[in-house]
Motif scaffolding. Structure first.
Motif, PDB file in Angstrom:
ATOM      1  N   GLN A   1      -5.724  -2.929   0.901  1.00 26.86           N
ATOM      2  CA  GLN A   1      -6.217  -2.312  -0.324  1.00 26.86           C
ATOM      3  C   GLN A   1      -5.600  -0.924  -0.446  1.00 26.86           C
ATOM      4  O   GLN A   1      -5.327  -0.274   0.563  1.00 26.86           O
ATOM      5  CB  GLN A   1      -7.750  -2.206  -0.311  1.00 26.86           C
TER       6      GLN A   1
ATOM      7  N   GLU B   1      -0.381 -11.322  -3.796  1.00 27.82           N
ATOM      8  CA  GLU B   1      -0.401  -9.935  -4.268  1.00 27.82           C
ATOM      9  C   GLU B   1      -0.884  -9.890  -5.709  1.00 27.82           C
ATOM     10  O   GLU B   1      -0.443 -10.679  -6.547  1.00 27.82           O
ATOM     11  CB  GLU B   1       0.986  -9.309  -4.173  1.00 27.82           C
TER      12      GLU B   1
ATOM     13  N   THR C   1      -3.088  -3.841  -6.501  1.00 28.14           N
ATOM     14  CA  THR C   1      -4.521  -3.615  -6.314  1.00 28.14           C
ATOM     15  C   THR C   1      -5.064  -4.341  -5.088  1.00 28.14           C
ATOM     16  O   THR C   1      -6.105  -3.954  -4.560  1.00 28.14           O
ATOM     17  CB  THR C   1      -5.305  -4.060  -7.557  1.00 28.14           C
ATOM     18  N   SER C   2      -4.392  -5.389  -4.650  1.00 33.69           N
ATOM     19  CA  SER C   2      -4.793  -6.080  -3.418  1.00 33.69           C
ATOM     20  C   SER C   2      -3.611  -6.887  -2.896  1.00 33.69           C
ATOM     21  O   SER C   2      -2.762  -7.347  -3.674  1.00 33.69           O
ATOM     22  CB  SER C   2      -6.004  -6.998  -3.650  1.00 33.69           C
TER      23      SER C   2
ATOM     24  N   TYR D   1     -15.095 -10.458   2.715  1.00 34.38           N
ATOM     25  CA  TYR D   1     -14.237 -10.677   3.876  1.00 34.38           C
ATOM     26  C   TYR D   1     -14.877 -11.633   4.882  1.00 34.38           C
ATOM     27  O   TYR D   1     -14.204 -12.114   5.799  1.00 34.38           O
ATOM     28  CB  TYR D   1     -13.916  -9.349   4.564  1.00 34.38           C
TER      29      TYR D   1
ATOM     30  N   THR E   1      -2.799  -9.822   0.356  1.00 38.85           N
ATOM     31  CA  THR E   1      -3.244 -10.626   1.491  1.00 38.85           C
ATOM     32  C   THR E   1      -2.053 -11.362   2.072  1.00 38.85           C
ATOM     33  O   THR E   1      -1.285 -11.989   1.335  1.00 38.85           O
ATOM     34  CB  THR E   1      -4.320 -11.640   1.069  1.00 38.85           C
TER      35      THR E   1
ATOM     36  N   THR F   1      -5.713  -8.314   5.094  1.00 38.10           N
ATOM     37  CA  THR F   1      -5.992  -7.891   3.724  1.00 38.10           C
ATOM     38  C   THR F   1      -5.730  -6.402   3.597  1.00 38.10           C
ATOM     39  O   THR F   1      -6.151  -5.618   4.460  1.00 38.10           O
ATOM     40  CB  THR F   1      -7.455  -8.191   3.336  1.00 38.10           C
TER      41      THR F   1
END
Length: 327
Positions: free
Chosen positions: A301, A272, A281-282, A53, A284, A299
């Motif tokens: 999670q 995504e 899973t993630s 990050y 942004t 971001t």
């Protein structure tokens, strides 16, 4: 000749380490040590995961002071990037230290696992856990624990380290070799004789396919992954989709980036990643305020229940234009 120490007694008292020469037995709570090791290892993983990050700290100065700028601005850029690099090294060493202490605690616990829940451990066992080879090996320590990296390497291929991940900076890239009008191959070498081959097939106006194969130093294929990248334009929205497949050809992950444009400027972007089962899973998101032109990147999670939670947010002000310097 240096100045003679005027305080020899105080220096001797302050630098003496009689506790390293033995002493009374130390009571070891095995359950507590194992939990302590687990928590430290968890913190090590958390630092490693969150360090990415901080990437904007090194990227933003380069974007802000790129091109022909005044020397003072270039000095500011170098200073900011240097500070970001030092912070990255510090966090890396901090994570490494947490892992070392966790391993030492686990080693001590394993040394006495065959005894009672509370056992007596000598300081020599603690020193051995921290890598001091001048002390005897604890009698209860399993044979597969306590070997150094060099000892593992000398033990044969079973103790050899695995090749670096495909995206590791340890790979030394070779030249990109054209195979055909639409295909290229690049071969990279690892620190211990491993090999990474990236074969890319790009058809104009079509899908770009890249296959990455990693081979260890013995010639055995360790991993093989394939990505397919496609693009789509729907008015002001441009979508890039990257599908990742394993060696068996099954889909393992999909990353989709949707960008909204106003002219040539991106005003909103969402990236995504979902796994083979369709679980995110993630995620942004980046949004640009239409008035102030300030940008906010968030971001997300998934938590333990699978719900997305914001884990990081970066806000940047509007980009300013540099002054025009005339001759």
């Amino acid at each position: 000749m240096g100045t003679e120490n005027p305080y020899p007694q105080q220096t001797s008292a302050n630098t003496a380490t009689p506790w390293l020469r033995g002493g009374p037995a130390v009571d070891v709570d095995l359950d507590g040590l194992r939990e302590y090791a687990r928590l430290l290892a968890s913190q090590q993983a958390d630092i490693a995961a969150r360090s990415r990050y901080l990437t904007p700290l090194s990227e933003m100065p380069d974007g802000a002071f790129n091109g022909d700028v005044l020397g003072e601005a270039d000095a500011v850029r170098a200073g900011l990037q240097g500070n970001a690099a030092e912070l990255g090294v510090y966090l890396s060493k901090l994570a490494e230290s947490l892992g070392n202490v966790a391993s030492a605690a686990q080693t001590i616990a394993e040394s006495y696992r065959s005894g009672d829940a509370v056992s007596a451990a000598s300081l020599n066992d603690v020193l051995f856990a921290f890598g001091d080879k001048s002390v005897p090996r604890p009698a209860g320590l399993p044979e597969n624990l306590g070997a150094t990296y060099v000892e593992q390497q000398m033990a044969g291929s079973a103790g050899a380290s695995a090749p670096p991940p495909a995206n590791s900076p340890l790979w030394r890239d070779g030249p990109v070799t054209p195979v055909s009008a639409y295909q290229t191959v690049q071969t990279s070498t690892g620190p211990n004789g491993e090999r990474r081959e990236v074969s890319t097939v790009s058809v104009p106006g079509g899908v770009t396919t890249a296959t990455t194969t990693i081979v260890d130093r013995s010639g055995e294929t360790v991993s093989a992954t394939t990505t397919r990248t496609s693009h789509r334009v729907d008015g002001p929205i441009r979508t890039t989709t990257v599908e990742t497949f394993g060696a068996d050809g099954k889909l393992t992950a999909t990353t989709e980036t949707r960008s909204r444009y106003e002219g040539s400027t991106v005003t909103e972007q969402t990236t995504e990643t979902v796994d083979a089962e369709g679980r995110t899973t993630s995620l942004t998101t980046e949004k640009v305020d239409p008035v102030t032109r300030e940008s906010t990147t968030s971001t997300f999670q998934p938590d333990e229940s699978g719900l997305l939670e914001e884990t990081n947010r970066v806000s940047t002000g509007t980009r300013t234009s540099g002054p025009v310097v005339s001759g």
